[in-house]
Design a protein around this motif. Structure first.
Motif, PDB file in Angstrom:
ATOM      1  N   ARG A   1       0.835  -1.210   0.000  1.00  0.00           N
ATOM      2  CA  ARG A   1       0.000   0.000   0.000  1.00  0.00           C
ATOM      3  C   ARG A   1       0.871   1.263   0.000  1.00  0.00           C
ATOM      4  O   ARG A   1       0.810   2.111   0.889  1.00  0.00           O
ATOM      5  CB  ARG A   1      -0.976  -0.020   1.188  1.00  0.00           C
ATOM      6  N   LEU A   2       1.741   1.336  -1.025  1.00  0.00           N
ATOM      7  CA  LEU A   2       2.709   2.440  -1.083  1.00  0.00           C
ATOM      8  C   LEU A   2       2.036   3.806  -1.213  1.00  0.00           C
ATOM      9  O   LEU A   2       2.613   4.824  -0.831  1.00  0.00           O
ATOM     10  CB  LEU A   2       3.693   2.228  -2.245  1.00  0.00           C
ATOM     11  N   SER A   3       0.784   3.825  -1.719  1.00  0.00           N
ATOM     12  CA  SER A   3       0.099   5.123  -1.863  1.00  0.00           C
ATOM     13  C   SER A   3      -0.157   5.779  -0.501  1.00  0.00           C
ATOM     14  O   SER A   3      -0.457   6.966  -0.427  1.00  0.00           O
ATOM     15  CB  SER A   3      -1.220   4.943  -2.617  1.00  0.00           C
ATOM     16  N   GLU A   4      -0.015   5.001   0.569  1.00  0.00           N
ATOM     17  CA  GLU A   4      -0.217   5.586   1.905  1.00  0.00           C
ATOM     18  C   GLU A   4       1.009   6.376   2.386  1.00  0.00           C
ATOM     19  O   GLU A   4       1.026   6.873   3.517  1.00  0.00           O
ATOM     20  CB  GLU A   4      -0.559   4.470   2.912  1.00  0.00           C
ATOM     21  N   PHE A   5       2.037   6.469   1.522  1.00  0.00           N
ATOM     22  CA  PHE A   5       3.247   7.208   1.899  1.00  0.00           C
ATOM     23  C   PHE A   5       3.509   8.317   0.867  1.00  0.00           C
ATOM     24  O   PHE A   5       4.501   8.276   0.125  1.00  0.00           O
ATOM     25  CB  PHE A   5       4.452   6.248   1.990  1.00  0.00           C
ATOM     26  N   PRO A   6       2.623   9.322   0.811  1.00  0.00           N
ATOM     27  CA  PRO A   6       2.717  10.322  -0.279  1.00  0.00           C
ATOM     28  C   PRO A   6       4.006  11.131  -0.259  1.00  0.00           C
ATOM     29  O   PRO A   6       4.532  11.468  -1.320  1.00  0.00           O
ATOM     30  CB  PRO A   6       1.491  11.224  -0.039  1.00  0.00           C
ATOM     31  N   ARG A   7       4.509  11.450   0.926  1.00  0.00           N
ATOM     32  CA  ARG A   7       5.749  12.250   0.953  1.00  0.00           C
ATOM     33  C   ARG A   7       6.932  11.427   0.453  1.00  0.00           C
ATOM     34  O   ARG A   7       7.820  11.933  -0.230  1.00  0.00           O
ATOM     35  CB  ARG A   7       6.013  12.778   2.377  1.00  0.00           C
ATOM     36  N   VAL A   8       6.929  10.133   0.772  1.00  0.00           N
ATOM     37  CA  VAL A   8       7.995   9.251   0.276  1.00  0.00           C
ATOM     38  C   VAL A   8       7.906   9.166  -1.255  1.00  0.00           C
ATOM     39  O   VAL A   8       8.921   9.285  -1.954  1.00  0.00           O
ATOM     40  CB  VAL A   8       7.892   7.839   0.909  1.00  0.00           C
ATOM     41  N   ASN A   9       6.690   8.994  -1.770  1.00  0.00           N
ATOM     42  CA  ASN A   9       6.528   8.883  -3.224  1.00  0.00           C
ATOM     43  C   ASN A   9       6.975  10.160  -3.937  1.00  0.00           C
ATOM     44  O   ASN A   9       7.642  10.102  -4.980  1.00  0.00           O
ATOM     45  CB  ASN A   9       5.068   8.578  -3.579  1.00  0.00           C
ATOM     46  N   ALA A  10       6.637  11.315  -3.352  1.00  0.00           N
ATOM     47  CA  ALA A  10       7.031  12.593  -3.972  1.00  0.00           C
ATOM     48  C   ALA A  10       8.552  12.752  -3.926  1.00  0.00           C
ATOM     49  O   ALA A  10       9.172  13.244  -4.882  1.00  0.00           O
ATOM     50  CB  ALA A  10       6.348  13.753  -3.252  1.00  0.00           C
ATOM     51  N   TRP A  11       9.152  12.319  -2.835  1.00  0.00           N
ATOM     52  CA  TRP A  11      10.633  12.397  -2.714  1.00  0.00           C
ATOM     53  C   TRP A  11      11.311  11.473  -3.732  1.00  0.00           C
ATOM     54  O   TRP A  11      12.287  11.878  -4.381  1.00  0.00           O
ATOM     55  CB  TRP A  11      11.007  12.051  -1.262  1.00  0.00           C
ATOM     56  N   VAL A  12      10.780  10.261  -3.912  1.00  0.00           N
ATOM     57  CA  VAL A  12      11.350   9.343  -4.914  1.00  0.00           C
ATOM     58  C   VAL A  12      11.305  10.002  -6.295  1.00  0.00           C
ATOM     59  O   VAL A  12      12.303  10.021  -7.026  1.00  0.00           O
ATOM     60  CB  VAL A  12      10.595   7.981  -4.941  1.00  0.00           C
ATOM     61  N   GLU A  13      10.153  10.589  -6.610  1.00  0.00           N
ATOM     62  CA  GLU A  13      10.007  11.246  -7.912  1.00  0.00           C
ATOM     63  C   GLU A  13      10.991  12.405  -8.063  1.00  0.00           C
ATOM     64  O   GLU A  13      11.641  12.566  -9.098  1.00  0.00           O
ATOM     65  CB  GLU A  13       8.581  11.779  -8.029  1.00  0.00           C
ATOM     66  N   ARG A  14      11.112  13.187  -6.977  1.00  0.00           N
ATOM     67  CA  ARG A  14      12.020  14.354  -6.998  1.00  0.00           C
ATOM     68  C   ARG A  14      13.463  13.902  -7.217  1.00  0.00           C
ATOM     69  O   ARG A  14      14.198  14.452  -8.013  1.00  0.00           O
ATOM     70  CB  ARG A  14      11.878  15.064  -5.641  1.00  0.00           C
ATOM     71  N   VAL A  15      13.856  12.877  -6.491  1.00  0.00           N
ATOM     72  CA  VAL A  15      15.246  12.418  -6.571  1.00  0.00           C
ATOM     73  C   VAL A  15      15.509  11.786  -7.947  1.00  0.00           C
ATOM     74  O   VAL A  15      16.522  12.075  -8.584  1.00  0.00           O
ATOM     75  CB  VAL A  15      15.551  11.416  -5.424  1.00  0.00           C
ATOM     76  N   LEU A  16      14.588  10.953  -8.418  1.00  0.00           N
ATOM     77  CA  LEU A  16      14.817  10.271  -9.694  1.00  0.00           C
ATOM     78  C   LEU A  16      14.681  11.208 -10.893  1.00  0.00           C
ATOM     79  O   LEU A  16      15.055  10.848 -12.007  1.00  0.00           O
ATOM     80  CB  LEU A  16      13.880   9.072  -9.847  1.00  0.00           C
TER      81      LEU A  16
END
Ligand code: GSH
Length: 217
Positions: free
Chosen positions: A187-202
């Motif tokens: 349920r990775l969608s429950e970690f929105p800040r982590v997902n946004a950080w992954v996108e930012r870094v990648l």
């Protein structure tokens, strides 16, 4: 500057180092070690890493000007950061925070996500008991929760600075989706800040390039 030799494969531990080499603009030659074919056990590679794991590097211009082998991805990141003076601040506060998150990856995220991936994706036929997947899913989600909390109000793990801690953790978090195909299960969608950080870094071109070095064929 002479080229560093990188022994690697595009697993999360390997990607950390190619990300760092790219971001630090260090000249390097990447050699693929196919761990599925047992190439980590050759006598030549054991001379570089006695522990028979990727990644490892050989710096032809080591600390004493002579060739120097470095194993263990956390130690390699610190070595490269200190060699270049990049992505590991000399400020004691920022340096300690960077090392804390780097060690959090080395002691927590890496081993736990790795075990999760093993039981969730690879060991299905050998182990039908639900306990390992339950245990490592719970721990993976707990660690993601720690990251989610840490990224509240921060661009990167150490405030506004992109550091070797981000480089160490982002391949592991992104692997939960592209590698282990566990987006729904965890349920990775429950970690929105982590997902946004992954996108930012990648979205950093050099980090994205580092992710693709020594691909699986
Ligand atoms: N603690 C080591 C872990 C390295 C590691 O586990 N590498 C894996 C690939 S991600 C490997 O080489 N596995 C081969 C094997 O276990 O035989 C590091 O961070 O460098």
């Amino acid at each position: 500057m002479q080229k560093i030799t990188l022994y690697s494969l595009a697993t999360p531990n390997g990607q950390k180092i190619s990300i760092a080499l790219e971001e630090m603009n260090l000249p390097y030659e990447a050699l693929t070690v196919n761990i599925m074919k047992g190439e980590q056990f050759t006598p030549e590679f054991i001379k570089v890493n006695p522990n028979s794991k990727i990644p490892a590097i050989v710096d032809p211009a080591g600390p004493n000007g002579r060739p120097f082998c470095v194993m263990e991805s956390g130690a390699i990141l610190v070595y490269l950061a200190e060699k270049t003076g990049l992505f590991l601040s000399k400020d004691p506060f920022i340096k300690s925070e960077t090392l804390q998150w780097l060690f959090f990856q080395m002691g927590g995220i890496g081993p736990m996500f790795g075990q999760f991936g093993h039981f969730f994706k690879y060991a299905g036929e050998k182990c039908t008991h639900p306990y390992p997947v339950e245990r490592y899913s719970t721990e993976a989600r707990r660690l993601l929760g720690v990251l989610e909390q840490r990224l509240d109000g921060r661009t990167f793990l150490v405030n506004e600075e992109y550091t070797i801690a981000d480089m160490a953790i982002v391949p592991w978090v992104s692997c939960l989706d592209w590698g282990y195909k566990a987006k729904e299960h965890l349920r990775l969608s429950e970690f929105p800040r982590v997902n946004a950080w992954v996108e930012r870094v990648l979205s950093r071109p050099k980090t994205a390039a580092g992710m693709k070095v020594c691909p699986f064929n």
